[in-house]
Design an enzyme around this catalytic site. Structure first.
Site, PDB file in Angstrom:
ATOM      1  NE  ARG A 103      -3.624   0.863   2.236  1.00 24.98           N
ATOM      2  CZ  ARG A 103      -4.656   1.114   2.941  1.00 24.98           C
ATOM      3  NH1 ARG A 103      -4.818   1.247   3.445  1.00 24.98           N
ATOM      4  NH2 ARG A 103      -6.247  -0.064   2.053  1.00 24.98           N
ATOM      5  CG  HIS A 130      -7.722  -0.336  -2.659  1.00 25.34           C
ATOM      6  ND1 HIS A 130      -8.005  -1.306  -2.241  1.00 25.34           N
ATOM      7  CD2 HIS A 130      -9.033   0.796  -1.814  1.00 25.34           C
ATOM      8  CE1 HIS A 130      -7.968  -1.096  -1.323  1.00 25.34           C
ATOM      9  NE2 HIS A 130      -8.238  -0.639  -0.156  1.00 25.34           N
ATOM     10  CD  GLN A 133     -13.488  -1.572  -0.378  1.00 27.35           C
ATOM     11  OE1 GLN A 133     -11.720  -1.337   0.611  1.00 27.35           O
ATOM     12  NE2 GLN A 133     -13.998  -2.083   0.024  1.00 27.35           N
ATOM     13  CG  ASP A 221     -13.801   6.438  -0.575  1.00 25.78           C
ATOM     14  OD1 ASP A 221     -13.475   6.064   0.770  1.00 25.78           O
ATOM     15  OD2 ASP A 221     -12.316   6.140  -1.581  1.00 25.78           O
ATOM     16  CB  CYS A 262     -14.317   1.438   0.382  1.00 28.10           C
ATOM     17  SG  CYS A 262     -13.564   3.073   0.504  1.00 28.10           S
ATOM     18  NE  ARG A 290     -10.278  -4.692   1.192  1.00 27.52           N
ATOM     19  CZ  ARG A 290      -9.675  -4.134   1.483  1.00 27.52           C
ATOM     20  NH1 ARG A 290     -10.030  -3.350   2.071  1.00 27.52           N
ATOM     21  NH2 ARG A 290      -8.146  -3.790   1.351  1.00 27.52           N
TER      22      ARG A 290
HETATM   23  N1   CP Z   1     -11.038   0.035   2.834  1.00 25.54           N
HETATM   24  C1   CP Z   1      -9.692  -0.310   3.404  1.00 25.54           C
HETATM   25  O1   CP Z   1      -9.405  -0.481   2.574  1.00 25.54           O
HETATM   26  O2   CP Z   1      -9.903  -0.330   4.236  1.00 25.54           O
HETATM   27  P1   CP Z   1      -7.922   0.197   5.258  1.00 25.54           P
HETATM   28  O3   CP Z   1      -7.590   1.943   4.654  1.00 25.54           O
HETATM   29  O4   CP Z   1      -8.596   0.601   6.234  1.00 25.54           O
HETATM   30  O5   CP Z   1      -7.197  -0.662   4.928  1.00 25.54           O
HETATM   31  N1  NVA Z   2      -9.720   6.542  -0.946  1.00 24.28           N
HETATM   32  C1  NVA Z   2     -10.069   6.786  -0.194  1.00 24.28           C
HETATM   33  C2  NVA Z   2      -9.312   5.383   0.234  1.00 24.28           C
HETATM   34  C3  NVA Z   2      -9.052   4.290   1.661  1.00 24.28           C
HETATM   35  C4  NVA Z   2     -10.049   2.377   1.908  1.00 24.28           C
HETATM   36  C5  NVA Z   2      -8.040   6.487   0.508  1.00 24.28           C
HETATM   37  O1  NVA Z   2      -7.430   6.252  -0.549  1.00 24.28           O
HETATM   38  O2  NVA Z   2      -7.520   7.112   1.299  1.00 24.28           O
END
Ligand code: CP
Ligand code: NVA
Length: 303
Positions: A103, A130, A133, A221, A262, A290
């Site tokens: 990530r 993502h 997700q 989101d 999400c 997930r």
């Molecule tokens: N939705 C998601 O990816 O959550 P986190 O940021 O908690 O991993």
């Molecule tokens: N769009 C958000 C998603 C988090 C899971 C981010 O990138 O912070």
């Protein structure tokens, strides 16, 4: 299925359905105490340059349930945080690990890890997309609706990483999708290129009610994603009062319309507390899935 999961665009429709089918099977086995140690003796490295609750815990737990182990690697503590190049990190980690979940900010760093390393790389979120997700989201929609083809989704809010993967995923499985976003917060141009062959199965509009009309799934989101904290005020001004999933918006959708998020959610910003709580079963199934969807991805890439 490709060697890596870098973005949903790299998956065929058949790949996506195969992941969902395996995820359903693994979910059933997990709930019924049937062990499935498909990755016994294998190790997943998990590199995080951003915060996470769901991604970290679901990958780590998933790996244990598959009989393997997972290493949490904060990029602050790795030499990568002090400037060691991705191409060297990739080659070193490939000699210890059986797969890497990463990530981070730049999509290019994920692509480079795959290019220079020799083990499967899984994208656990970048500024661009993502994919994990969206596999969980599609699994959840199929679980609740019975099938995917012909359903209509609406995404309300920022044309961000989650929106980008959602659009690609929905179109690939035969759904249609409409995105409502403010000017200046549209989808990435590579996504707008991707949607071209899909004709009227995709639309991008300004009015959330236009996007949500007749929808079977409404998705939203946060207005400011991780890394955009400095823009939060400007973004709030662009989204507030218009780009919110609330009961008024839900009045134009199909009966039994699902709501997905999400998470993490900012209550009473992009979604009201009322709508979130009314659809909590769907939203927390989505979070749970997930785990199952990513286990399926790991089995398919790392076995
Ligand atoms: N939705 C998601 O990816 O959550 P986190 O940021 O908690 O991993
Ligand atoms: N769009 C958000 C998603 C988090 C899971 C981010 O990138 O912070």
């Amino acid at each position: 299925m490709n060697k890596h999961l870098l973005k949903i665009q790299d998956m065929t429709t058949e790949d996506i359905i195969a992941v969902l089918d395996l995820a359903d099977k693994l979910k059933y086995e997990t709930k019924n105490g049937i062990q499935h140690h498909h990755l016994a003796g294998k190790t997943l490295g998990m590199i995080f340059s951003k915060s996470s609750t769901r991604t970290r815990v679901s990958f780590e737990t998933g790996m244990y349930q598959l009989g393997g182990q997972a290493l949490f690697l904060s990029s602050n503590d790795l030499q990568i945080g002090r400037g060691e190049p991705v191409q060297d990190t990739a080659r070193v980690l490939s000699r210890y690990l059986d797969g890497i979940m990463i990530r981070t900010f730049k999509q290019q760093d994920v692509e480079d890890l795959a290019k220079y390393g020799s083990i499967p790389i899984i994208n656990g979120l970048t500024d661009y997309c993502h994919p994990c997700q969206i596999l969980a989201d599609l699994m959840t929609i199929r679980e609740h609706k019975g099938s995917l083809e012909g359903l209509k989704a609406a995404f309300i809010g920022d044309g961000n990483n989650v929106a980008a993967s959602l659009v690609v995923g929905c179109l690939k499985v035969g759904m249609s999708i409409s995105v409502a976003c403010p000017e200046g917060y549209e989808l990435d141009e590579t996504i707008l290129e991707f949607v071209k062959p899909y004709g009227d199965k995709f639309s991008m509009v300004r009015d959330p009610k236009e996007a949500a009309a007749g929808a079977d799934v409404v998705y939203t989101d946060v207005w400011s994603s991780m890394g955009q904290e400095g823009e939060a005020q400007k973004r709030r001004a662009a989204f507030e009062g218009i780009y919110q999933v609330n009961s008024d918006l839900m009045s134009v959708t199909n009966d039994k319309c699902m709501v997905l998020h999400c998470l993490p959610a900012h209550r009473d910003e992009e979604i009201t507390d009322e709508v979130l709580e009314a659809h909590a079963d769907e939203i927390f199934d989505e979070a749970e899935n997930r785990l199952h969807a990513q286990k399926a991805v790991m089995v398919m890439l790392m076995k």
